[in-house]
Write a protein that holds these residues in place. Structure first.
Motif, mmCIF file in Angstrom:
data_model
loop_
_atom_site.group_PDB
_atom_site.id
_atom_site.type_symbol
_atom_site.label_atom_id
_atom_site.label_comp_id
_atom_site.label_asym_id
_atom_site.label_seq_id
_atom_site.Cartn_x
_atom_site.Cartn_y
_atom_site.Cartn_z
ATOM 1 N N CYS A 1 14.710 4.113 1.939
ATOM 2 C CA CYS A 1 13.397 3.822 2.519
ATOM 3 C C CYS A 1 13.088 4.820 3.632
ATOM 4 N N THR A 2 11.859 5.255 3.661
ATOM 5 C CA THR A 2 11.394 6.098 4.767
ATOM 6 C C THR A 2 10.536 5.305 5.745
ATOM 7 N N HIS A 3 10.032 4.154 5.278
ATOM 8 C CA HIS A 3 9.192 3.284 6.099
ATOM 9 C C HIS A 3 9.730 1.851 6.036
ATOM 10 N N ALA A 4 9.480 1.103 7.090
ATOM 11 C CA ALA A 4 9.826 -0.316 7.113
ATOM 12 C C ALA A 4 8.711 -1.066 7.826
ATOM 13 N N VAL A 5 8.278 -2.154 7.218
ATOM 14 C CA VAL A 5 7.237 -2.990 7.807
ATOM 15 C C VAL A 5 7.852 -4.345 8.105
ATOM 16 N N MET A 6 7.667 -4.840 9.318
ATOM 17 C CA MET A 6 8.251 -6.133 9.664
ATOM 18 C C MET A 6 7.285 -6.980 10.473
ATOM 19 N N GLU A 7 7.326 -8.272 10.196
ATOM 20 C CA GLU A 7 6.610 -9.224 11.040
ATOM 21 C C GLU A 7 7.390 -9.397 12.338
ATOM 22 N N VAL A 8 6.687 -9.466 13.439
ATOM 23 C CA VAL A 8 7.327 -9.645 14.742
ATOM 24 C C VAL A 8 6.735 -10.888 15.392
ATOM 25 N N SER A 9 7.514 -11.942 15.449
ATOM 26 C CA SER A 9 7.022 -13.207 15.987
ATOM 27 C C SER A 9 7.077 -13.208 17.510
ATOM 28 N N SER A 10 6.332 -14.126 18.108
ATOM 29 C CA SER A 10 6.357 -14.252 19.564
ATOM 30 C C SER A 10 7.726 -14.719 20.043
ATOM 31 N N HIS A 11 8.392 -15.560 19.241
ATOM 32 C CA HIS A 11 9.754 -15.981 19.593
ATOM 33 C C HIS A 11 10.679 -14.766 19.647
ATOM 34 N N LEU B 95 19.524 -5.174 8.570
ATOM 35 C CA LEU B 95 18.565 -5.026 7.481
ATOM 36 C C LEU B 95 17.875 -3.667 7.528
ATOM 37 N N LEU B 96 17.540 -3.206 8.717
ATOM 38 C CA LEU B 96 16.928 -1.887 8.834
ATOM 39 C C LEU B 96 17.900 -0.793 8.390
ATOM 40 N N ARG B 97 19.184 -0.962 8.699
ATOM 41 C CA ARG B 97 20.177 0.010 8.244
ATOM 42 C C ARG B 97 20.255 0.019 6.722
ATOM 43 N N GLN B 98 20.220 -1.180 6.099
ATOM 44 C CA GLN B 98 20.233 -1.248 4.638
ATOM 45 C C GLN B 98 19.008 -0.548 4.051
ATOM 46 N N MET B 99 17.860 -0.718 4.696
ATOM 47 C CA MET B 99 16.647 -0.048 4.221
ATOM 48 C C MET B 99 16.805 1.466 4.296
ATOM 49 N N ALA B 100 17.266 1.957 5.429
ATOM 50 C CA ALA B 100 17.426 3.397 5.597
ATOM 51 C C ALA B 100 18.432 3.954 4.595
ATOM 52 N N ASP B 101 19.546 3.258 4.413
ATOM 53 C CA ASP B 101 20.589 3.728 3.502
ATOM 54 C C ASP B 101 20.159 3.665 2.044
ATOM 55 N N SER B 102 19.196 2.779 1.731
ATOM 56 C CA SER B 102 18.734 2.653 0.348
ATOM 57 C C SER B 102 17.665 3.690 -0.003
ATOM 58 N N LEU C 212 0.841 -1.203 0.000
ATOM 59 C CA LEU C 212 0.000 0.000 0.000
ATOM 60 C C LEU C 212 0.877 1.255 0.000
ATOM 61 N N PHE C 213 1.861 1.278 0.887
ATOM 62 C CA PHE C 213 2.758 2.435 0.938
ATOM 63 C C PHE C 213 3.519 2.599 -0.371
ATOM 64 N N GLN C 214 4.012 1.484 -0.892
ATOM 65 C CA GLN C 214 4.772 1.548 -2.148
ATOM 66 C C GLN C 214 3.907 2.091 -3.273
ATOM 67 N N ALA C 215 2.637 1.664 -3.305
ATOM 68 C CA ALA C 215 1.733 2.127 -4.364
ATOM 69 C C ALA C 215 1.490 3.628 -4.289
ATOM 70 N N LEU C 216 1.685 4.203 -3.115
ATOM 71 C CA LEU C 216 1.535 5.644 -2.939
ATOM 72 C C LEU C 216 2.857 6.385 -3.128
ATOM 73 N N GLY C 217 3.889 5.665 -3.565
ATOM 74 C CA GLY C 217 5.183 6.291 -3.807
ATOM 75 C C GLY C 217 6.029 6.461 -2.572
ATOM 76 N N ILE C 218 5.696 5.767 -1.494
ATOM 77 C CA ILE C 218 6.456 5.847 -0.244
ATOM 78 C C ILE C 218 7.475 4.708 -0.227
ATOM 79 N N PRO C 219 8.777 4.989 -0.267
ATOM 80 C CA PRO C 219 9.778 3.913 -0.277
ATOM 81 C C PRO C 219 9.718 3.111 1.020
ATOM 82 N N THR C 220 9.411 1.818 0.902
ATOM 83 C CA THR C 220 9.138 0.996 2.086
ATOM 84 C C THR C 220 9.855 -0.339 1.998
ATOM 85 N N GLY C 221 10.567 -0.694 3.046
ATOM 86 C CA GLY C 221 11.183 -2.009 3.149
ATOM 87 C C GLY C 221 10.244 -2.980 3.829
ATOM 88 N N LEU C 222 10.474 -4.269 3.608
ATOM 89 C CA LEU C 222 9.613 -5.319 4.165
ATOM 90 C C LEU C 222 10.471 -6.449 4.693
#
Length: 475
Positions: free
Chosen positions: A168-178, A159-166, A121-131
């Protein structure tokens, strides 16, 4: 990097006098330590890092961070090496979460789909987003494979540093219970955290549902805003210690509601309503659960300042999630085929239930349960299949080091109705397709996006799409 800069914010009980001034980084796997790094001795599921300091020294470790004294290396004693590793990772990678709008998605089912839909959704709006998640890590046009839903803290920060350096202004991540229980995301500041639902899973690790819920709830103590499924009975428990603003969604209550739903074999359509504002929503993934997943993505868009109509328009452009109710073309067979990751009782029930309105014939379910995981859910998986499928083909999922037949024997007490037992998954898929008639639906559950099978301690190639193609081509 200066060692004490790396250790900024880490509680220290003792530091030996012969510590180096500068280090090259840190690592927690003695097999991959490089010269000049700090070896962080963490206690894993199968091994204790403190037993591998000699190997780390041989590979050139400059010192160790540990919970108790070690031999052969200068060391720093800390109360919790896992938390120390997470804080050190943030320091080393210059806290990329401070440069990103960081969004975390947790829950039993739907994490991958919600994260995918939100990032898309963010990408479709032109917002650079990592996943970052089960389907791998996407940074710009690159896709990096992942063996865990949420990697270890050092990898997360990298990975978040790579996103920021590339860019990306947003990052979405799954966060497991583990990840939450093992402090892989300790120290991260989330802009938004989302809760999808909670049902039985991972009790081999957590022990009880309350402990499982408590692990999930930890995410909502480190976020600035929360998006939650108001219809889930565990939501109040998840929010017990949450002090940030909450935006809720659902079918029966919440700030964002879904109305006038149309569920079809090709996807879902509904009207999203927030107060006096409403707009049409369309997502090309079938099933009622997709409505909830879409509401979660829209909620995070609203919390990010995106208008509901703009968010809904962008969501319609997001492609389907690989391995989540993924349709597979089967020319000439006359039946529908879906691949889905459902590997919990609730997810299996919902996937099968979603197929009923679109299936004039029978639902044929092919599934198994993972080895070396919660055995208590196995008969419950059988019960779900027996209730919603017309024919069940029991087979292997990822047996790991367990006997596949032993896993199937654990499933059988809960299963009623017609079924076959075929431990070889390729053979089971072939048999299900042999039995399928025009108008039937065949669903392969448990593997989803995966292209390997873990068995006997090895990962062997297994792509269900390829197996279906082989069947169609007469291989």
């Amino acid at each position: 990097m200066n060692l004490w800069d790396l250790l900024t914010g880490v509680p220290i009980r003792y530091a030996s006098a012969d510590l180096p001034r500068d280090v090259t980084g840190a690592g927690y796997d003695s097999h991959t330590i490089r010269p000049g790094q700090v070896f962080v001795a963490i206690h894993g599921a199968n091994a204790d890092g403190h037993d591998y300091t000699a190997q780390a020294r041989q590979r050139g470790a400059a010192c160790a961070v540990s919970a108790h004294p070690v031999e052969g290396l200068p060391y720093v004693l800390v109360p919790d090496p896992r938390r120390a590793l997470a804080l050190m990772a943030g320091n080393f990678f210059r806290h990329p979460d401070r440069e990103l709008s960081l969004i975390g998605v947790t829950g039993t089912n739907g994490k991958t789909s919600v994260a995918w839909l939100t990032a898309g959704l963010f990408q479709a709006l032109g917002i650079p987003t990592g996943l970052m998640g089960t389907n791998g890590c996407r940074i710009g046009g690159a896709v990096l494979p992942s063996r865990r839903t949420t990697p270890e803290s050092w990898e997360v920060q990298s990975l978040l540093r790579q996103m920021a350096d590339s860019g990306c202004t947003h990052a979405v991540m799954e966060v497991s219970s583990h990840a939450l229980a093992l402090d892989r995301v300790h120290g991260l500041a989330y802009t938004i955290a989302a809760f999808t639902n909670l049902s039985r899973d991972h009790l081999d690790f957590h022990g009880a549902m309350e402990d499982y819920a408590a692990a999930k709830a930890a995410l909502f103590r480190q976020c600035r805003a929360a998006a939650v499924n108001r219809d889930d009975p565990w939501t109040e428990r998840i929010l017990r210690d949450c002090a940030c603003p909450v935006y809720d969604y659902g079918l029966h209550g919440g700030r964002l509601l879904a109305e006038d739903m149309d569920l079809s074999p090709t996807g879902v359509r509904f009207t999203a309503r927030e107060g006096e504002v409403s707009c049409p929503v369309s997502v090309s993934i079938p099933g009622l659960f997709t409505v909830y997943n879409a509401l979660a993505a829209l909620s995070m868009a609203r919390l990010s300042g995106i208008s509901l109509p703009d968010a809904a328009g962008a969501l319609a452009k997001v492609p389907a999630v690989p391995g989540r109710m993924e349709p597979v073309s089967a020319p000439g067979l006359g039946c529908r085929i879906f691949i889905d990751f459902a590997h919990t009782p609730e997810a299996l029930a919902k996937a099968l239930e979603a197929l009923r309105p679109m299936t004039p014939g029978r639902i044929i379910a092919v599934f198994g349960c993972g080895g070396c995981r919660d055995k208590g859910k196995r008969p419950l998986m059988g019960a779900a299949a027996g209730q919603y499928a017309d024919l069940t083909v029991l087979t292997s999922d990822n047996p790991r080091t367990e006997d596949p037949l032993a896993i199937i024997r654990d499933i059988l007490p809960g299963l009623s109705g017609p079924h076959l037992v075929i431990p070889d998954r390729r053979e089971a898929i072939f048999r299900a397709l042999d039995l399928a008639r025009p108008g039937d639906t065949v669903i392969l559950c448990g593997k989803g996006h995966e292209t390997t099978q873990e068995t006997g301690g090895h990962r062997l190639p297994m792509d269900e799409r390829q197996i279906i193609a082989e069947y169609i081509n007469g291989s």
